[in-house]
Enzyme design. Structure first.
Site, PDB file in Angstrom:
ATOM      1  CG  HIS A 211      -4.448 -61.438 -46.865  1.00 37.54           C
ATOM      2  ND1 HIS A 211      -5.063 -62.420 -46.130  1.00 37.54           N
ATOM      3  CD2 HIS A 211      -4.757 -61.678 -48.156  1.00 37.54           C
ATOM      4  CE1 HIS A 211      -5.732 -63.217 -46.950  1.00 37.54           C
ATOM      5  NE2 HIS A 211      -5.557 -62.777 -48.183  1.00 37.54           N
TER       6      HIS A 211
ATOM      7  CD  GLU B 216      -3.159 -65.423 -43.266  1.00 39.05           C
ATOM      8  OE1 GLU B 216      -4.032 -66.298 -43.175  1.00 39.05           O
ATOM      9  OE2 GLU B 216      -3.354 -64.227 -42.949  1.00 39.05           O
TER      10      GLU B 216
END
Length: 100
Positions: free
Chosen positions: A51, A54
């Site tokens: 995450h 990202e």
């Protein structure tokens, strides 16, 4: 393959990276990086790494901050997608073929 559709051609580069290409004869071209790694691959000491990566991809670079990158992509009529999931992560962009 679908009717009247060319099959994707997969080429392996000397460094082991596989590149899939497919002629679509359309007005839009897509370029993507797909990783066979996602949340399931995180160790206990790196939970949240997929995450985080990202989110970092959306912040841009020193020369092209996130807001500038987003404005440039939108000005071209393009789309930019960054995703991370359980099994994989992907970074892709679709643009008019003249902008590749």
């Amino acid at each position: 393959a679908a009717w009247n559709q060319p099959q994707a051609v997969v080429t392996t580069l000397p460094n082991g990276v596989r590149v899939a290409t497919k002629e679509t004869f359309g007005e839009v071209a897509s370029v993507g990086i797909y990783l066979n790694a996602g949340v399931r691959d995180e160790a206990k000491d790196s939970v949240g790494a997929a995450h985080l990566i990202e989110q970092l991809a959306r912040t841009g670079t020193a020369k092209r901050p996130g807001a500038k990158l987003e404005a440039e992509v939108e000005a071209m009529g393009a789309t930019l997608s960054v995703k991370s999931g359980r099994e994989s992560s992907s970074y892709s962009m679709s643009v008019f073929k003249g902008d590749v």
